[in-house]
Write an enzyme that holds these catalytic residues in place. Structure first.
Site, PDB file in Angstrom:
ATOM      1  N   HIS A  52      22.770 -13.305 -29.179  1.00  0.00           N
ATOM      2  CA  HIS A  52      20.911 -14.021 -30.089  1.00  0.00           C
ATOM      3  C   HIS A  52      21.392 -15.382 -30.610  1.00  0.00           C
ATOM      4  O   HIS A  52      21.628 -15.378 -31.458  1.00  0.00           O
ATOM      5  CB  HIS A  52      20.307 -12.963 -31.266  1.00  0.00           C
ATOM      6  CG  HIS A  52      19.207 -13.749 -31.781  1.00  0.00           C
ATOM      7  ND1 HIS A  52      18.417 -13.564 -32.847  1.00  0.00           N
ATOM      8  CD2 HIS A  52      18.132 -14.252 -30.977  1.00  0.00           C
ATOM      9  CE1 HIS A  52      17.757 -13.911 -32.791  1.00  0.00           C
ATOM     10  NE2 HIS A  52      17.295 -14.844 -31.976  1.00  0.00           N
TER      11      HIS A  52
ATOM     12  N   ASN B  67      15.964 -12.636 -38.023  1.00  0.00           N
ATOM     13  CA  ASN B  67      14.826 -12.267 -37.938  1.00  0.00           C
ATOM     14  C   ASN B  67      14.118 -10.714 -38.877  1.00  0.00           C
ATOM     15  O   ASN B  67      12.825 -10.759 -39.010  1.00  0.00           O
ATOM     16  CB  ASN B  67      14.052 -11.419 -36.654  1.00  0.00           C
ATOM     17  CG  ASN B  67      14.187 -12.471 -35.714  1.00  0.00           C
ATOM     18  OD1 ASN B  67      13.624 -13.891 -36.705  1.00  0.00           O
ATOM     19  ND2 ASN B  67      14.459 -12.592 -34.585  1.00  0.00           N
TER      20      ASN B  67
ATOM     21  N   GLU C 170      23.715 -14.459 -33.489  1.00  0.00           N
ATOM     22  CA  GLU C 170      23.841 -13.567 -34.028  1.00  0.00           C
ATOM     23  C   GLU C 170      25.001 -12.256 -32.900  1.00  0.00           C
ATOM     24  O   GLU C 170      24.172 -12.534 -31.578  1.00  0.00           O
ATOM     25  CB  GLU C 170      22.550 -12.396 -34.240  1.00  0.00           C
ATOM     26  CG  GLU C 170      21.848 -12.847 -35.197  1.00  0.00           C
ATOM     27  CD  GLU C 170      20.808 -12.013 -35.941  1.00  0.00           C
ATOM     28  OE1 GLU C 170      20.752 -11.769 -36.826  1.00  0.00           O
ATOM     29  OE2 GLU C 170      20.118 -11.968 -35.042  1.00  0.00           O
TER      30      GLU C 170
ATOM     31  N   SER D 197      15.965 -11.175 -29.796  1.00  0.00           N
ATOM     32  CA  SER D 197      15.897 -11.244 -30.888  1.00  0.00           C
ATOM     33  C   SER D 197      15.396 -10.142 -32.013  1.00  0.00           C
ATOM     34  O   SER D 197      15.152 -10.156 -33.061  1.00  0.00           O
ATOM     35  CB  SER D 197      14.498 -12.063 -31.482  1.00  0.00           C
ATOM     36  OG  SER D 197      13.146 -12.025 -30.631  1.00  0.00           O
TER      37      SER D 197
END
Length: 290
Positions: A139, A189, A151, A118
């Site tokens: 991800h 993130n 992702e 991540s």
């Protein structure tokens, strides 16, 4: 062509990835060094599929067929005949690199590799393999069976065919791909964790209580859950790890992890998975700890 998928790590992310791959018709090999964790993963997958059946998302036949497609092992050699392997181990660069060093000699020459990291550089992780051109980031969001986004992150060496195959796989899993450059924490993130970190600073500085902060963001920003509740759900150790990647990778003080977050992790208060974080989960209902 990808027919058989390997998943390394039977934790929350790994069992979720195995779940969606099996439902999409792929044969899945789920591997973990902990046999107890593998048993727990199968129970979790079965329980989550039961909920999907109850909600009319899948049929009993879909569930039964998917469960027969999943096999488990604690031996990494089980991946010898897989076409694609995704690593979903703990968010620790050294651990991931060790896994890839052990895995690569086992794999077929043309097998593709992905990491579910991540936040960690895909290019650096690829350098620990014998096939950086066949390696990329994939991800998934948590919980995997529910969240639609994946992702996709290319390393500097990822070739076009690898990217094409992994993107096609993402779509076949019923997910929406979003391409990200290989920068610390990628897109989701990079935006989400600093917000959570700022919420923890807001608590640390006494601006508001846990309940006030989460209520303010749920009702004032229309978020489905407050940032502190979300941090507990993600895992405070994972939150800290991602903030450290941002802080070290971008060298900007705005990404400094809140000292309160560090203290909670040092205390072993990691959120829902340890029954204590910004909320105490040991009673009938979660209660704020501050």
């Amino acid at each position: 062509m990808i027919k058989t998928i390997g998943v390394i790590g039977a934790g929350q992310m790994g069992n979720g990835i195995a779940h969606v791959c099996a439902l999409a018709g792929y044969d899945v090999v789920l591997q973990d060094i902990n046999a107890e964790q593998l048993n727990k993963a199968l129970e979790t997958i079965g329980g989550n599929m039961n909920r999907q059946v109850a909600r009319g998302k899948i049929s009993e036949a879909d569930k039964a067929a998917a469960l027969t497609r999943i096999r488990t092992s604690n031996d990494i050699r089980v991946f010898a005949e897989t076409d694609f392997v995704v690593e979903a181990a703990t968010e620790n660069e050294a651990v991931k690199k060790k896994i890839f060093a052990d895995l690569c000699p086992v794999l077929k020459k043309d097998a593709l590799l992905a990491t579910n990291t991540s936040s960690i550089s895909v290019t650096r992780l690829a350098s620990a393999t014998d096939r950086p051109e066949k390696f990329m980031g994939m991800h998934f969001m948590n919980p995997v069976p529910v969240m639609a986004l994946v992702e996709l992150i290319r390393g500097i060496a990822t070739d076009e065919d690898t990217f094409r195959q992994v993107r096609e796989l993402t779509v076949k899993l019923g997910k929406q791909p979003a391409n990200s450059e290989d920068f610390p924490a990628f897109i989701v993130n990079r935006i989400l964790l600093p917000m959570i970190n700022e919420a923890i600073y807001t608590l640390y500085e006494g601006v508001g209580s846990v309940e006030a902060i989460d209520t303010a963001m749920r009702l004032g920003a229309n978020h489905p859950m407050g940032p502190l509740q979300l941090a507990d759900f993600i895992g405070l150790d994972t939150c800290l790890s991602i903030m450290q990647v941002l802080y070290e990778g971008l060298a900007d003080s705005k990404y400094r992890p809140c000292p309160l977050l560090v203290k909670y992790v040092e205390a072993g208060w990691l959120g829902r998975k340890t029954n204590r974080g910004f909320y105490d989960y040991r009673g009938e209902h979660p209660t704020p700890t501050r």
